[in-house]
Design a protein around this motif. Structure first.
Motif, short mmCIF file in Angstrom:
data_model
loop_
_atom_site.label_atom_id
_atom_site.label_comp_id
_atom_site.label_asym_id
_atom_site.label_seq_id
_atom_site.Cartn_x
_atom_site.Cartn_y
_atom_site.Cartn_z
N ILE A 36 -21.79 10.04 -10.20
CA ILE A 36 -21.77 10.98 -9.07
C ILE A 36 -22.46 12.29 -9.44
O ILE A 36 -23.23 12.84 -8.66
N LEU A 37 -22.19 12.79 -10.64
CA LEU A 37 -22.76 14.07 -11.05
C LEU A 37 -24.12 13.94 -11.73
O LEU A 37 -24.74 14.94 -12.07
N ASP A 58 2.21 25.93 -18.38
CA ASP A 58 3.05 27.03 -17.89
C ASP A 58 2.34 28.37 -18.06
O ASP A 58 2.66 29.32 -17.37
N GLU A 59 1.39 28.43 -18.98
CA GLU A 59 0.66 29.67 -19.28
C GLU A 59 -0.26 30.03 -18.12
O GLU A 59 -1.36 29.50 -17.98
N ASP A 60 0.19 30.91 -17.26
CA ASP A 60 -0.61 31.41 -16.13
C ASP A 60 -1.23 30.29 -15.29
O ASP A 60 -2.31 30.45 -14.76
N MET A 61 -0.53 29.18 -15.20
CA MET A 61 -1.02 28.05 -14.40
C MET A 61 -2.44 27.63 -14.83
O MET A 61 -3.26 27.25 -14.00
N PHE A 62 -2.73 27.72 -16.11
CA PHE A 62 -4.01 27.28 -16.65
C PHE A 62 -4.07 25.76 -16.58
O PHE A 62 -3.09 25.07 -16.85
N ARG A 63 -5.25 25.24 -16.25
CA ARG A 63 -5.42 23.79 -16.16
C ARG A 63 -6.78 23.35 -16.68
O ARG A 63 -7.76 24.06 -16.52
N ILE A 64 -6.80 22.16 -17.27
CA ILE A 64 -8.03 21.42 -17.45
C ILE A 64 -8.12 20.56 -16.20
O ILE A 64 -7.20 19.81 -15.88
N ILE A 65 -9.21 20.68 -15.48
CA ILE A 65 -9.33 20.10 -14.14
C ILE A 65 -9.58 18.59 -14.23
O ILE A 65 -10.47 18.15 -14.95
N PRO A 66 -8.83 17.80 -13.44
CA PRO A 66 -9.05 16.36 -13.40
C PRO A 66 -10.45 16.02 -12.85
O PRO A 66 -11.01 16.76 -12.03
N LEU A 67 -10.98 14.90 -13.29
CA LEU A 67 -12.34 14.49 -12.90
C LEU A 67 -12.53 14.41 -11.39
O LEU A 67 -13.54 14.91 -10.87
N GLU A 68 -11.60 13.81 -10.68
CA GLU A 68 -11.77 13.66 -9.23
C GLU A 68 -11.77 15.02 -8.52
O GLU A 68 -12.45 15.20 -7.52
N ASP A 72 -14.68 16.73 -6.17
CA ASP A 72 -14.39 17.36 -4.87
C ASP A 72 -14.94 18.79 -4.82
O ASP A 72 -15.47 19.22 -3.80
N ASN A 73 -14.81 19.51 -5.92
CA ASN A 73 -15.24 20.91 -5.96
C ASN A 73 -16.75 21.09 -6.05
O ASN A 73 -17.26 22.15 -5.72
N ILE A 74 -17.45 20.08 -6.52
CA ILE A 74 -18.89 20.21 -6.75
C ILE A 74 -19.63 20.47 -5.44
O ILE A 74 -20.68 21.10 -5.42
N LYS A 75 -19.05 20.04 -4.34
CA LYS A 75 -19.67 20.26 -3.03
C LYS A 75 -19.66 21.74 -2.66
O LYS A 75 -20.48 22.19 -1.87
N ASP A 76 -18.73 22.48 -3.23
CA ASP A 76 -18.58 23.90 -2.91
C ASP A 76 -18.96 24.76 -4.10
O ASP A 76 -18.19 25.59 -4.56
#
Length: 155
Positions: A36-37, A58-68, A72-76
């Motif tokens: 896709i990318l 728990d640390e400031d709602m930090f995340r490693i973003i899931p692939l899907e 979804d975000n790549i469009k924006d």
């Protein structure tokens, strides 16, 4: 420190670190993401996503973003990416800030993780190092201090 060292540390200390792991990405999930990318993920990042398709902390709602979610975000795309193929790999406080991955289109082992606010600061070319800084010191004392120190060196 290798990505396997980071994975072992997270497995061992996830409760103390306040990390909730997502289910692993399958090899077909990773292949689909790459198709896709139109990129090939670096091996260490593939290894990590095969272990866990991202995580939240728990640390400031930090995340490693899931692939899907990345797909979804790549469009924006927003102004916080440097080039068209770049995508956010980590975020905190529901996208108040992001860390972005740029993979060399000719050599997937060549990549950089950067943070762009007013200007772009390349933090590292190692996902292990990026995760290690977060695991050791969190967002503010770790990732932001790291960015600030690098920014001061380029002045």
């Amino acid at each position: 420190m290798t990505i396997k060292d980071i994975i072992n540390r997270i497995k061992t200390d996830k409760t103390r670190l306040g990390i909730t792991l997502y289910a692993p990405a399958s090899s077909s999930d990773i292949v689909k993401f790459e198709e896709i990318l139109h990129i090939t993920l670096p091996d260490d990042i593939k290894t990590f996503y095969s272990f866990s398709n991202g995580f939240e902390s728990d640390e400031d709602m930090f995340r490693i973003i899931p692939l899907e979610e990345i797909v979804d975000n790549i469009k924006d795309r927003n102004s916080f990416t440097e080039s068209n193929g770049d995508f956010h790999i980590a975020e905190y406080m529901i996208y108040c800030d992001t860390w972005t991955l740029h993979v060399d289109s000719n050599d997937s082992s060549q990549y950089k993780i950067y943070n762009k606010t007013l200007n772009t600061i390349v933090l590292t070319n190692s996902f292990s190092e990026f995760l290690n800084v977060f695991l050791n010191k969190g967002v503010f004392d770790g990732l932001y201090s790291w960015r600030e120190n690098l920014a001061n060196k380029t002045k």
